[in-house]
Design a protein around this motif. Structure first.
Motif, PDB file in Angstrom:
ATOM      1  N   GLN A  92       0.879  -1.246   0.004  1.00  0.00           N
ATOM      2  CA  GLN A  92       0.155  -0.060  -0.002  1.00  0.00           C
ATOM      3  C   GLN A  92       0.815   1.466  -0.044  1.00  0.00           C
ATOM      4  O   GLN A  92       2.015   1.007   0.347  1.00  0.00           O
ATOM      5  CB  GLN A  92      -0.923  -0.331   1.344  1.00  0.00           C
ATOM      6  CG  GLN A  92      -1.887  -1.189   1.349  1.00  0.00           C
ATOM      7  CD  GLN A  92      -2.716  -1.164   2.433  1.00  0.00           C
ATOM      8  OE1 GLN A  92      -3.556  -0.375   2.612  1.00  0.00           O
ATOM      9  NE2 GLN A  92      -2.375  -1.918   3.426  1.00  0.00           N
ATOM     10  N   TYR A  93       0.308   2.382  -0.457  1.00  0.00           N
ATOM     11  CA  TYR A  93       1.023   3.708  -0.642  1.00  0.00           C
ATOM     12  C   TYR A  93       0.210   4.897  -0.604  1.00  0.00           C
ATOM     13  O   TYR A  93      -0.952   4.779  -1.227  1.00  0.00           O
ATOM     14  CB  TYR A  93       2.108   3.591  -1.704  1.00  0.00           C
ATOM     15  CG  TYR A  93       1.647   3.066  -2.938  1.00  0.00           C
ATOM     16  CD1 TYR A  93       1.060   4.407  -3.809  1.00  0.00           C
ATOM     17  CD2 TYR A  93       1.571   1.909  -3.604  1.00  0.00           C
ATOM     18  CE1 TYR A  93       0.456   3.836  -4.961  1.00  0.00           C
ATOM     19  CE2 TYR A  93       1.254   1.626  -4.761  1.00  0.00           C
ATOM     20  CZ  TYR A  93       0.585   2.589  -5.661  1.00  0.00           C
ATOM     21  OH  TYR A  93       0.259   2.493  -6.777  1.00  0.00           O
ATOM     22  N   ILE A  94       0.675   5.797  -0.342  1.00  0.00           N
ATOM     23  CA  ILE A  94       0.071   7.249  -0.311  1.00  0.00           C
ATOM     24  C   ILE A  94       1.391   8.295  -0.534  1.00  0.00           C
ATOM     25  O   ILE A  94       2.307   8.148   0.597  1.00  0.00           O
ATOM     26  CB  ILE A  94      -0.692   7.861   0.790  1.00  0.00           C
ATOM     27  CG1 ILE A  94      -1.715   6.621   1.234  1.00  0.00           C
ATOM     28  CG2 ILE A  94      -1.299   9.064   0.636  1.00  0.00           C
ATOM     29  CD1 ILE A  94      -2.550   6.859   2.333  1.00  0.00           C
ATOM     30  N   PHE A  95       1.551   8.908  -1.481  1.00  0.00           N
ATOM     31  CA  PHE A  95       2.555   9.795  -1.699  1.00  0.00           C
ATOM     32  C   PHE A  95       2.261  10.675  -2.820  1.00  0.00           C
ATOM     33  O   PHE A  95       1.128  10.330  -3.889  1.00  0.00           O
ATOM     34  CB  PHE A  95       3.864   9.388  -1.740  1.00  0.00           C
ATOM     35  CG  PHE A  95       4.151   8.347  -2.906  1.00  0.00           C
ATOM     36  CD1 PHE A  95       4.710   8.741  -4.052  1.00  0.00           C
ATOM     37  CD2 PHE A  95       3.851   6.916  -2.704  1.00  0.00           C
ATOM     38  CE1 PHE A  95       4.664   7.853  -5.366  1.00  0.00           C
ATOM     39  CE2 PHE A  95       4.166   5.997  -3.896  1.00  0.00           C
ATOM     40  CZ  PHE A  95       4.496   6.563  -5.005  1.00  0.00           C
ATOM     41  N   ASP A  96       2.867  11.628  -3.097  1.00  0.00           N
ATOM     42  CA  ASP A  96       2.697  12.469  -4.023  1.00  0.00           C
ATOM     43  C   ASP A  96       3.900  12.210  -5.319  1.00  0.00           C
ATOM     44  O   ASP A  96       4.933  11.964  -5.116  1.00  0.00           O
ATOM     45  CB  ASP A  96       2.836  14.301  -3.834  1.00  0.00           C
ATOM     46  CG  ASP A  96       1.895  14.655  -2.877  1.00  0.00           C
ATOM     47  OD1 ASP A  96       0.845  14.010  -2.495  1.00  0.00           O
ATOM     48  OD2 ASP A  96       2.286  15.520  -2.139  1.00  0.00           O
ATOM     49  N   THR A  97       3.485  12.466  -6.526  1.00  0.00           N
ATOM     50  CA  THR A  97       4.281  12.162  -7.626  1.00  0.00           C
ATOM     51  C   THR A  97       4.098  13.140  -8.552  1.00  0.00           C
ATOM     52  O   THR A  97       3.111  13.669  -8.933  1.00  0.00           O
ATOM     53  CB  THR A  97       3.804  10.372  -8.265  1.00  0.00           C
ATOM     54  OG1 THR A  97       4.813  10.266  -9.278  1.00  0.00           O
ATOM     55  CG2 THR A  97       2.547  10.464  -8.502  1.00  0.00           C
ATOM     56  N   ARG A  98       5.303  13.235  -9.470  1.00  0.00           N
ATOM     57  CA  ARG A  98       5.354  13.737 -10.817  1.00  0.00           C
ATOM     58  C   ARG A  98       6.137  12.891 -11.570  1.00  0.00           C
ATOM     59  O   ARG A  98       7.202  12.522 -11.620  1.00  0.00           O
ATOM     60  CB  ARG A  98       6.217  15.254 -10.810  1.00  0.00           C
ATOM     61  CG  ARG A  98       6.408  15.893 -12.178  1.00  0.00           C
ATOM     62  CD  ARG A  98       6.757  17.108 -12.106  1.00  0.00           C
ATOM     63  NE  ARG A  98       7.596  17.531 -13.204  1.00  0.00           N
ATOM     64  CZ  ARG A  98       8.500  18.511 -13.492  1.00  0.00           C
ATOM     65  NH1 ARG A  98       8.942  19.053 -12.468  1.00  0.00           N
ATOM     66  NH2 ARG A  98       8.900  18.540 -14.405  1.00  0.00           N
ATOM     67  N   ARG A  99       5.319  12.134 -12.512  1.00  0.00           N
ATOM     68  CA  ARG A  99       5.946  11.082 -13.268  1.00  0.00           C
ATOM     69  C   ARG A  99       6.820  11.444 -14.514  1.00  0.00           C
ATOM     70  O   ARG A  99       6.321  12.018 -15.630  1.00  0.00           O
ATOM     71  CB  ARG A  99       4.698  10.252 -13.917  1.00  0.00           C
ATOM     72  CG  ARG A  99       3.976   9.672 -12.700  1.00  0.00           C
ATOM     73  CD  ARG A  99       2.976   8.639 -12.982  1.00  0.00           C
ATOM     74  NE  ARG A  99       2.205   8.055 -11.908  1.00  0.00           N
ATOM     75  CZ  ARG A  99       2.709   7.175 -11.031  1.00  0.00           C
ATOM     76  NH1 ARG A  99       3.853   6.475 -11.145  1.00  0.00           N
ATOM     77  NH2 ARG A  99       1.931   6.677 -10.088  1.00  0.00           N
ATOM     78  N   LEU A 100       7.986  11.617 -14.345  1.00  0.00           N
ATOM     79  CA  LEU A 100       8.981  12.472 -15.415  1.00  0.00           C
ATOM     80  C   LEU A 100       8.944  11.532 -16.696  1.00  0.00           C
ATOM     81  O   LEU A 100       9.087  12.223 -17.540  1.00  0.00           O
ATOM     82  CB  LEU A 100      10.352  12.532 -14.708  1.00  0.00           C
ATOM     83  CG  LEU A 100      10.453  13.411 -13.432  1.00  0.00           C
ATOM     84  CD1 LEU A 100      11.729  13.116 -12.676  1.00  0.00           C
ATOM     85  CD2 LEU A 100      10.038  14.759 -13.930  1.00  0.00           C
ATOM     86  N   THR A 101       9.112  10.301 -16.615  1.00  0.00           N
ATOM     87  CA  THR A 101       9.186   9.471 -17.938  1.00  0.00           C
ATOM     88  C   THR A 101       7.723   9.713 -18.537  1.00  0.00           C
ATOM     89  O   THR A 101       7.733   9.577 -19.791  1.00  0.00           O
ATOM     90  CB  THR A 101       9.359   8.031 -17.295  1.00  0.00           C
ATOM     91  OG1 THR A 101      10.641   7.859 -16.717  1.00  0.00           O
ATOM     92  CG2 THR A 101       9.401   7.075 -18.658  1.00  0.00           C
ATOM     93  N   ALA A 102       6.789   9.456 -17.779  1.00  0.00           N
ATOM     94  CA  ALA A 102       5.586   9.665 -18.362  1.00  0.00           C
ATOM     95  C   ALA A 102       5.329  10.828 -19.068  1.00  0.00           C
ATOM     96  O   ALA A 102       4.790  11.058 -20.288  1.00  0.00           O
ATOM     97  CB  ALA A 102       4.414   9.203 -17.638  1.00  0.00           C
ATOM     98  N   GLU A 103       5.647  12.014 -18.444  1.00  0.00           N
ATOM     99  CA  GLU A 103       5.628  13.409 -19.173  1.00  0.00           C
ATOM    100  C   GLU A 103       6.357  13.476 -20.192  1.00  0.00           C
ATOM    101  O   GLU A 103       5.895  14.081 -21.376  1.00  0.00           O
ATOM    102  CB  GLU A 103       6.139  14.440 -18.138  1.00  0.00           C
ATOM    103  CG  GLU A 103       5.378  14.905 -16.785  1.00  0.00           C
ATOM    104  CD  GLU A 103       5.764  15.691 -15.715  1.00  0.00           C
ATOM    105  OE1 GLU A 103       6.772  16.250 -16.116  1.00  0.00           O
ATOM    106  OE2 GLU A 103       5.134  15.888 -14.720  1.00  0.00           O
ATOM    107  N   ARG A 104       7.645  12.816 -20.062  1.00  0.00           N
ATOM    108  CA  ARG A 104       8.412  12.833 -21.490  1.00  0.00           C
ATOM    109  C   ARG A 104       7.763  12.131 -22.705  1.00  0.00           C
ATOM    110  O   ARG A 104       7.580  12.593 -23.739  1.00  0.00           O
ATOM    111  CB  ARG A 104       9.633  12.109 -21.210  1.00  0.00           C
ATOM    112  CG  ARG A 104      10.638  12.098 -22.290  1.00  0.00           C
ATOM    113  CD  ARG A 104      11.219  13.447 -22.474  1.00  0.00           C
ATOM    114  NE  ARG A 104      11.751  14.425 -21.535  1.00  0.00           N
ATOM    115  CZ  ARG A 104      12.947  14.167 -21.224  1.00  0.00           C
ATOM    116  NH1 ARG A 104      13.699  13.242 -21.815  1.00  0.00           N
ATOM    117  NH2 ARG A 104      13.403  15.018 -20.082  1.00  0.00           N
TER     118      ARG A 104
END
Length: 253
Positions: A92-104
């Motif tokens: 399980q997890y809860i955190f904030d993300t910015r998906r750099l590979t997906a953005e690229r």
């Protein structure tokens, strides 16, 4: 953005010996040139376009944020109510993300120092460094996502195996200054007996590197933590199928 630079003070051969002696697990301080690490920290600290990602207590969602709150105020309650089920054996997890590979991949990058980390991780210089340290010439590329762990955020035990991803090594690049271990957010590794075998507190401009599969977790960030835990994380991967990896829980993004 000027390309990021690996610190010239690193002795790759010595690090390779330490990596092998440590059970294919290593903490490497001072990985980037100091000014480059400062630039990445500044971008992550100022970032507002995070998404909170949740797989906890039967809730599965990913919501865009405006700073620290849901971009859509009507959905803030979803985040407020998200909680880990302590009785569940599932990851399980809860955190904030910015998906750099997906953005690229989707052409939505901002061209900032966080994006430059993805370029650096896939540069000839870093790939050669990673191959030397691990002794593994199968490393071809890296993916990456920025992460922000705020008080209450956590990632429970898992081993990073994800079929078809060809993950060889996990990594965490830390960009939190003066972090105290009692604030939580520590990267911990488990032995076969379930006890914590090893662990590292977040350290600014340090790379943590470990073989996949390795059973590990990020401990919950304490309610009294004075700042957010900032990092860029991901996997060093092969372009070629690497065969089955079967130990522990399977986590897939």
């Amino acid at each position: 953005m000027t390309p990021l630079r690996l610190s010239p003070d690193l002795d790759a051969a010595a690090l390779a010996r330490a990596f092998a002696a440590g059970g294919q697990r290593l903490h490497i301080p001072g990985i980037l040139m100091a000014g480059d690490a400062d630039a990445v920290e500044a971008v992550l600290a100022a970032e507002r376009r995070w998404k909170t990602t949740v797989a906890a207590g039967g809730t599965f969602l990913e919501l865009p944020l405006d700073g620290r709150l849901a971009e859509d105020p009507a959905r803030q309650a979803w985040l407020d109510e998200a909680a880990v089920d302590g009785s569940s054996p599932l990851t399980q997890y809860i955190f904030d993300t910015r998906r750099l590979t997906a953005e690229r991949d989707h052409g939505t990058t901002g061209g900032d120092a966080a994006d430059a980390v993805l370029d650096w991780l896939n540069s000839e210089a870093f790939i050669a460094f990673a191959r030397t340290v691990t002794g593994d010439d199968r490393i071809d590329l890296a993916d990456a996502q920025a992460s922000r762990y705020r008080p209450g955020h956590v990632l429970t035990s898992h081993n990073d195996v994800s079929p078809g991803k060809n993950r060889l090594y996990g990594y965490v690049l830390n960009f939190s200054r003066d972090w105290r271990a009692d604030w939580g957010g520590n990267l911990v590794f488990y032995g076969d007996d379930g006890h914590i075998q090893h662990g590292w507190a977040p350290a600014f401009n340090a790379l943590n590197l470990f073989v996949v599969p390795t059973r590990h977790a990020v401990t919950q960030v304490a309610s009294f933590a004075a700042r957010d835990r900032l990092s860029i994380v991901g996997w060093l991967r092969s372009n070629t199928a690497i065969g089955p990896q079967s130990r522990g829980n399977v986590k897939s993004y």
